[in-house]
Scaffold this motif. Structure first.
Motif, PDB file in Angstrom:
ATOM      1  N   GLY A  73     -41.064  -7.766 -22.081  1.00  0.00           N
ATOM      2  CA  GLY A  73     -41.581  -8.884 -21.304  1.00  0.00           C
ATOM      3  C   GLY A  73     -43.014  -8.737 -20.869  1.00  0.00           C
ATOM      4  O   GLY A  73     -43.532  -9.576 -20.123  1.00  0.00           O
ATOM      5  N   LYS A 122     -45.295 -12.088 -25.576  1.00  0.00           N
ATOM      6  CA  LYS A 122     -44.679 -10.968 -24.865  1.00  0.00           C
ATOM      7  C   LYS A 122     -44.096  -9.945 -25.842  1.00  0.00           C
ATOM      8  O   LYS A 122     -43.742 -10.276 -26.978  1.00  0.00           O
ATOM      9  CB  LYS A 122     -43.555 -11.477 -23.950  1.00  0.00           C
ATOM     10  N   THR A 143     -55.724 -20.499 -21.632  1.00  0.00           N
ATOM     11  CA  THR A 143     -54.391 -20.432 -22.227  1.00  0.00           C
ATOM     12  C   THR A 143     -54.062 -18.981 -22.579  1.00  0.00           C
ATOM     13  O   THR A 143     -54.947 -18.121 -22.638  1.00  0.00           O
ATOM     14  CB  THR A 143     -54.334 -21.273 -23.503  1.00  0.00           C
ATOM     15  N   PRO A 144     -52.781 -18.676 -22.848  1.00  0.00           N
ATOM     16  CA  PRO A 144     -52.447 -17.321 -23.299  1.00  0.00           C
ATOM     17  C   PRO A 144     -53.190 -16.911 -24.564  1.00  0.00           C
ATOM     18  O   PRO A 144     -53.541 -15.737 -24.724  1.00  0.00           O
ATOM     19  CB  PRO A 144     -50.935 -17.396 -23.538  1.00  0.00           C
ATOM     20  N   GLN A 163     -42.374 -24.194 -31.437  1.00  0.00           N
ATOM     21  CA  GLN A 163     -41.026 -24.040 -30.896  1.00  0.00           C
ATOM     22  C   GLN A 163     -39.960 -24.655 -31.798  1.00  0.00           C
ATOM     23  O   GLN A 163     -38.794 -24.251 -31.755  1.00  0.00           O
ATOM     24  CB  GLN A 163     -40.925 -24.644 -29.497  1.00  0.00           C
ATOM     25  N   HIS A 214     -51.097 -24.369 -26.808  1.00  0.00           N
ATOM     26  CA  HIS A 214     -50.561 -23.606 -25.672  1.00  0.00           C
ATOM     27  C   HIS A 214     -49.260 -24.198 -25.152  1.00  0.00           C
ATOM     28  O   HIS A 214     -48.522 -23.528 -24.437  1.00  0.00           O
ATOM     29  CB  HIS A 214     -51.594 -23.528 -24.544  1.00  0.00           C
ATOM     30  N   GLN A 215     -48.979 -25.460 -25.495  1.00  0.00           N
ATOM     31  CA  GLN A 215     -47.714 -26.088 -25.135  1.00  0.00           C
ATOM     32  C   GLN A 215     -46.729 -25.966 -26.296  1.00  0.00           C
ATOM     33  O   GLN A 215     -47.115 -25.800 -27.448  1.00  0.00           O
ATOM     34  CB  GLN A 215     -47.914 -27.566 -24.791  1.00  0.00           C
ATOM     35  N   GLU A 242     -47.165  -8.612 -21.533  1.00  0.00           N
ATOM     36  CA  GLU A 242     -48.113  -9.303 -22.405  1.00  0.00           C
ATOM     37  C   GLU A 242     -48.561  -8.388 -23.528  1.00  0.00           C
ATOM     38  O   GLU A 242     -48.894  -7.224 -23.305  1.00  0.00           O
ATOM     39  CB  GLU A 242     -49.316  -9.756 -21.573  1.00  0.00           C
ATOM     40  N   THR A 256     -44.953 -23.733 -27.296  1.00  0.00           N
ATOM     41  CA  THR A 256     -44.968 -22.431 -27.954  1.00  0.00           C
ATOM     42  C   THR A 256     -44.079 -21.505 -27.126  1.00  0.00           C
ATOM     43  O   THR A 256     -44.300 -21.354 -25.923  1.00  0.00           O
ATOM     44  CB  THR A 256     -46.392 -21.852 -28.030  1.00  0.00           C
ATOM     45  N   PRO A 257     -43.048 -20.895 -27.728  1.00  0.00           N
ATOM     46  CA  PRO A 257     -42.126 -20.062 -26.959  1.00  0.00           C
ATOM     47  C   PRO A 257     -42.835 -18.910 -26.254  1.00  0.00           C
ATOM     48  O   PRO A 257     -43.827 -18.360 -26.763  1.00  0.00           O
ATOM     49  CB  PRO A 257     -41.163 -19.544 -28.027  1.00  0.00           C
ATOM     50  N   GLU A 258     -42.309 -18.510 -25.107  1.00  0.00           N
ATOM     51  CA  GLU A 258     -42.920 -17.422 -24.333  1.00  0.00           C
ATOM     52  C   GLU A 258     -42.923 -16.110 -25.088  1.00  0.00           C
ATOM     53  O   GLU A 258     -43.812 -15.266 -24.883  1.00  0.00           O
ATOM     54  CB  GLU A 258     -42.187 -17.262 -22.999  1.00  0.00           C
ATOM     55  N   TRP A 259     -41.925 -15.904 -25.968  1.00  0.00           N
ATOM     56  CA  TRP A 259     -41.851 -14.622 -26.670  1.00  0.00           C
ATOM     57  C   TRP A 259     -43.099 -14.353 -27.514  1.00  0.00           C
ATOM     58  O   TRP A 259     -43.409 -13.189 -27.811  1.00  0.00           O
ATOM     59  CB  TRP A 259     -40.605 -14.552 -27.563  1.00  0.00           C
TER      60      TRP A 259
END
Length: 370
Positions: free
Chosen positions: A121, A117, A167-168, A72, A108-109, A123, A111-114
């Motif tokens: 938006g 996605k 995690t994602p 991030q 996993h922390q 996955e 780290t931007p959501e983008w």
């Protein structure tokens, strides 16, 4: 026979052949055992860098960015990299004659959501996320190729029972996402050391999970240089014997060990079963859990010193297998423990007090050094 040529360099205002001349006390005391590091905060990097006569430069010979090299911070938006604070870390390391540890490529922390996605938006696919992972690692590790001693390639991928976290990264790519990340890191910087880093590795089930990861990476042809045991400890946990058993277990698995984020909280725990370093854990402020706002009593200073003495004696015992011990910060005022798991507390987990003065714990471990 021609005499070897000695190249003299100017560091800390002194002409020297040593790359760590700034480390005059703590790092020098343990010079023959392991590197002695500290974490450098964004706040420190955002201001005029510390002078060469400050504890950061004088006492440590390995620097880790506390936050400046996480995703991030480096790539807050797709394709937009900001290396300003990370570059200042290397400037400070050059000034102080310290090595740099890259922290962290995949977590996993923070780290931007983008990252996970698409533009609508939804996955993204395994293939798309692998492409993003590769691009990020190649860009970041490639920029600092040859200047980083090693990378925390993947951070905190395990649950306390040793299983992989949901995690994602894992959900989208699969269980092999760690292998992919380590492979990209090795391709991006063939000479850097590569580490896996996690907390609570004094727990047998979790360290067993780390051993499985080491074997999986080795079986995939990837050489892992060390496992980083985050030392987010307390006066109340863990037992020193548990830390030792985990070190022995990792050594038996054929890997070196780093103590990567060492600090020792003196504050009461919010509940009996509390431990670890999961940044998602939060508790409501209560004076019961913040008893030392006006200073740490001498009795607690002694308890803290005893814990640090025991830990450093243990690290020296296994120094042949431990490459680095890094404190997670330099002085108490900058420690994350002041705000975790309860915001606004006054904790005393490090070796230097809020005025930058060495505490009893510091004096004891320097005096007890081999």
């Amino acid at each position: 026979m021609e005499k070897a040529k000695v190249i003299l360099v100017m560091l800390c205002g002194v002409i020297t052949a040593s790359p760590s001349v700034c480390a005059q006390e703590l790092a020098e005391a343990y010079h023959d055992q392991f590197l002695t590091g500290t974490a450098i905060s964004n706040d420190t990097l955002s201001k005029a860098l510390p002078a060469t006569d400050t504890p950061v430069c004088k006492e440590f010979n390995a620097f880790t960015a506390e936050n400046a090299m996480k995703w991030q911070s480096l790539q807050p938006r797709d394709g937009e990299f900001d290396f300003s604070l990370a570059d200042k870390l290397f400037e400070l390391a050059d000034r102080c004659g310290a090595s740099v540890i890259g922290h962290t490529l995949i977590w996993h922390q923070q780290t931007p959501e983008w990252v996970f996605k698409d533009e609508k938006g939804a996955e993204i696919s395994r293939k798309h996320l692998l492409e993003r992972m590769k691009e990020h690692i190649y860009t970041v590790a490639g920029r600092y190729k040859g200047r980083v001693l090693g990378w925390d390639v993947v951070n905190e991928a395990l649950n306390d029972d040793g299983s992989l976290r949901d995690t994602p990264w894992r959900r989208i790519i699969g269980d092999d996402y760690l292998i992919q990340a380590f492979r990209f890191a090795r391709e991006a910087d063939p000479d850097a050391q590569l580490y896996y880093n996690d907390f609570n590795l004094y727990k047998p089930e979790k360290v067993a999970g780390a051993v499985r990861l080491v074997h999986q990476l080795t079986d995939a042809g990837i050489d892992i240089s060390a496992v980083g045991m985050q030392g987010h400890y307390s006066l109340f946990y863990p037992e020193l014997s548990a830390v030792e058993e985990s070190i022995k277990t990792l050594i038996s698995a054929g890997t070196k060990v780093s103590l990567t984020e060492l600090d020792v909280s003196v504050l009461p725990v919010p509940e009996e079963s509390f431990d670890g370093a999961d940044v998602n854990q939060r508790y409501v402020a209560d004076p019961l859990y913040d008893p030392y706002r006006n200073g740490l009593p001498e009795s607690e200073q002694k308890r803290l010193a005893d814990v640090y003495e025991g830990l450093f004696s243990l690290f020296v015992k296994y120094a042949a297998h431990i490459d680095r011990v890094t404190l997670w910060g330099t002085s108490d005022d900058e420690s994350w423990r002041n705000n975790w798991p309860v915001r606004g507390r006054v904790d005393y987990p490090l070796l230097f007090d809020r005025n930058g003065q060495p505490k009893l714990a510091y004096k004891v471990i320097v005096k007890k050094a081999p």
